[in-house]
Structures are given as structure tokens and as C-alpha cells.
Design a protein around this motif. Structure first.
Motif, PDB file in Angstrom:
ATOM      1  N   ARG A  32       0.725  -1.091  -0.138  1.00 29.33           N
ATOM      2  CA  ARG A  32       0.061  -0.052  -0.064  1.00 29.33           C
ATOM      3  C   ARG A  32       0.921   1.328  -0.131  1.00 29.33           C
ATOM      4  O   ARG A  32       2.037   1.329   0.590  1.00 29.33           O
ATOM      5  CB  ARG A  32      -0.884   0.009   1.230  1.00 29.33           C
ATOM      6  CG  ARG A  32      -1.822  -1.171   1.260  1.00 29.33           C
ATOM      7  CD  ARG A  32      -2.962  -0.573   1.814  1.00 29.33           C
ATOM      8  NE  ARG A  32      -4.043  -1.688   1.855  1.00 29.33           N
ATOM      9  CZ  ARG A  32      -4.437  -3.213   1.715  1.00 29.33           C
ATOM     10  NH1 ARG A  32      -3.027  -3.652   1.767  1.00 29.33           N
ATOM     11  NH2 ARG A  32      -5.305  -3.850   1.645  1.00 29.33           N
ATOM     12  N   SER A  33       0.439   2.209  -0.748  1.00 31.94           N
ATOM     13  CA  SER A  33       1.227   3.428  -0.797  1.00 31.94           C
ATOM     14  C   SER A  33       0.229   4.537  -0.476  1.00 31.94           C
ATOM     15  O   SER A  33      -0.956   4.443  -0.729  1.00 31.94           O
ATOM     16  CB  SER A  33       1.769   3.689  -2.209  1.00 31.94           C
ATOM     17  OG  SER A  33       2.505   4.731  -2.207  1.00 31.94           O
ATOM     18  N   ALA A  34       0.761   5.481   0.139  1.00 31.45           N
ATOM     19  CA  ALA A  34      -0.112   6.655   0.405  1.00 31.45           C
ATOM     20  C   ALA A  34      -0.720   7.395  -0.616  1.00 31.45           C
ATOM     21  O   ALA A  34      -0.002   7.234  -1.954  1.00 31.45           O
ATOM     22  CB  ALA A  34       0.750   7.909   1.311  1.00 31.45           C
ATOM     23  N   THR A  35      -1.688   7.931  -0.554  1.00 32.75           N
ATOM     24  CA  THR A  35      -2.515   8.720  -1.817  1.00 32.75           C
ATOM     25  C   THR A  35      -1.879  10.445  -1.772  1.00 32.75           C
ATOM     26  O   THR A  35      -2.248  11.028  -2.710  1.00 32.75           O
ATOM     27  CB  THR A  35      -3.949   8.519  -1.869  1.00 32.75           C
ATOM     28  OG1 THR A  35      -4.451   9.078  -0.393  1.00 32.75           O
ATOM     29  CG2 THR A  35      -4.409   7.173  -1.970  1.00 32.75           C
ATOM     30  N   GLU A  36      -1.740  10.693  -0.436  1.00 32.18           N
ATOM     31  CA  GLU A  36      -1.097  11.969  -0.274  1.00 32.18           C
ATOM     32  C   GLU A  36       0.312  12.104   0.525  1.00 32.18           C
ATOM     33  O   GLU A  36       0.252  11.110   1.363  1.00 32.18           O
ATOM     34  CB  GLU A  36      -2.342  12.802   0.527  1.00 32.18           C
ATOM     35  CG  GLU A  36      -3.497  13.249  -0.322  1.00 32.18           C
ATOM     36  CD  GLU A  36      -4.530  13.994   0.625  1.00 32.18           C
ATOM     37  OE1 GLU A  36      -4.264  14.150   1.739  1.00 32.18           O
ATOM     38  OE2 GLU A  36      -5.464  14.041   0.131  1.00 32.18           O
ATOM     39  N   CYS A  37       0.913  12.924   0.016  1.00 34.69           N
ATOM     40  CA  CYS A  37       2.325  13.009   0.672  1.00 34.69           C
ATOM     41  C   CYS A  37       2.116  13.325   2.068  1.00 34.69           C
ATOM     42  O   CYS A  37       1.320  14.417   2.526  1.00 34.69           O
ATOM     43  CB  CYS A  37       3.066  14.148   0.016  1.00 34.69           C
ATOM     44  SG  CYS A  37       4.793  14.289   0.697  1.00 34.69           S
ATOM     45  N   PRO A  43      -1.380  15.551  -3.674  1.00 35.77           N
ATOM     46  CA  PRO A  43      -1.529  14.225  -4.093  1.00 35.77           C
ATOM     47  C   PRO A  43      -0.616  13.289  -4.747  1.00 35.77           C
ATOM     48  O   PRO A  43       0.303  14.147  -5.253  1.00 35.77           O
ATOM     49  CB  PRO A  43      -2.570  14.048  -5.302  1.00 35.77           C
ATOM     50  CG  PRO A  43      -3.074  15.790  -5.037  1.00 35.77           C
ATOM     51  CD  PRO A  43      -2.057  16.470  -4.402  1.00 35.77           C
ATOM     52  N   ILE A  44      -0.316  12.007  -4.301  1.00 36.84           N
ATOM     53  CA  ILE A  44       0.845  11.140  -4.872  1.00 36.84           C
ATOM     54  C   ILE A  44       0.073  10.532  -6.277  1.00 36.84           C
ATOM     55  O   ILE A  44      -0.749   9.832  -6.149  1.00 36.84           O
ATOM     56  CB  ILE A  44       1.184  10.269  -3.976  1.00 36.84           C
ATOM     57  CG1 ILE A  44       1.829  11.016  -2.772  1.00 36.84           C
ATOM     58  CG2 ILE A  44       2.303   9.199  -4.748  1.00 36.84           C
ATOM     59  CD1 ILE A  44       2.360   9.970  -1.880  1.00 36.84           C
ATOM     60  N   LYS A  46      -0.826   8.313  -9.178  1.00 40.99           N
ATOM     61  CA  LYS A  46      -1.244   6.887  -8.927  1.00 40.99           C
ATOM     62  C   LYS A  46      -0.087   5.838  -9.720  1.00 40.99           C
ATOM     63  O   LYS A  46       0.218   5.016  -9.023  1.00 40.99           O
ATOM     64  CB  LYS A  46      -2.531   6.578 -10.028  1.00 40.99           C
ATOM     65  CG  LYS A  46      -2.797   5.210  -9.880  1.00 40.99           C
ATOM     66  CD  LYS A  46      -3.421   5.044  -8.563  1.00 40.99           C
ATOM     67  CE  LYS A  46      -4.491   3.678  -8.538  1.00 40.99           C
ATOM     68  NZ  LYS A  46      -4.893   3.414  -7.209  1.00 40.99           N
ATOM     69  N   GLN A  49       2.198   5.548  -6.998  1.00 43.25           N
ATOM     70  CA  GLN A  49       1.522   4.650  -5.983  1.00 43.25           C
ATOM     71  C   GLN A  49       1.941   3.232  -6.199  1.00 43.25           C
ATOM     72  O   GLN A  49       1.847   2.464  -5.307  1.00 43.25           O
ATOM     73  CB  GLN A  49       0.149   4.703  -5.622  1.00 43.25           C
ATOM     74  CG  GLN A  49      -0.193   6.358  -5.174  1.00 43.25           C
ATOM     75  CD  GLN A  49      -1.603   6.777  -5.146  1.00 43.25           C
ATOM     76  OE1 GLN A  49      -2.448   5.689  -4.729  1.00 43.25           O
ATOM     77  NE2 GLN A  49      -1.920   7.854  -5.411  1.00 43.25           N
ATOM     78  N   CYS A  57       5.692  12.409  -1.975  1.00 45.59           N
ATOM     79  CA  CYS A  57       5.779  12.646  -3.248  1.00 45.59           C
ATOM     80  C   CYS A  57       7.075  12.374  -3.697  1.00 45.59           C
ATOM     81  O   CYS A  57       7.983  12.584  -2.685  1.00 45.59           O
ATOM     82  CB  CYS A  57       5.054  13.951  -3.500  1.00 45.59           C
ATOM     83  SG  CYS A  57       5.807  15.483  -2.836  1.00 45.59           S
TER      84      CYS A  57
END
Length: 73
Positions: A32-37, A43-44, A46, A49, A57
Motif C-alpha cells: 500500500r502506498s499513500a495517496t497524499e504526501c 496528491p501522489i 497513481k 503509488q 511525493c
């Protein structure tokens, strides 16, 4: 070796391949990776991610790596 031995070897190889593939897919699903830094809140993308498990980021990751590089010296 006879034909039956080759068939058994092929079956075993296929079972091992299927097991390895299933294991890989389970590991990928757990990533799992973050969607926001975590640092800047942006936003990171896709693609990042999916490629990297990171809470940052690209820009913040670069900054963190540079800071860590200087701290180790």
C-alpha cells in the motif's frame, strides 16, 4: 526418462509456477502506498503509488533522501 516422467516434471513445474504467481499476487495486494504526501499533503500520482510504497511525493522523497545523506556524513 520416459514420457510419463516428463509429464510429471511438467506438472510439477506448472504447480510451482502457479504457487509463485499466487504468492507474488498476494504480496502485491498487501503493498500500500499513500495517496497524499505525508510532508506536503499534495496528491501522489497513481503511477508512483503503484511503483513505490512511500508516504512521500517525488519532491519530498528527494528532499528527505538528501537530508539523510547529509546526516550520515
Amino acid at each position: 526418462m520416459n514420457e510419463r516422467d516428463f509429464e510429471r516434471a511438467a506438472e510439477l513445474t506448472e504447480r510451482e509456477r502457479q504457487h509463485a504467481l499466487a504468492t507474488h499476487q498476494r504480496h502485491q495486494a498487501q503493498r500500500r502506498s499513500a495517496t497524499e504526501c505525508e510532508d506536503c499533503g499534495q496528491p501522489i500520482p497513481k503511477a508512483r503509488q503503484l511503483a513505490v510504497v512511500s508516504p512521500y511525493c517525488v519532491e519530498c522523497q528527494s528532499i528527505n533522501e538528501e537530508l539523510n545523506r547529509h546526516e550520515r556524513r
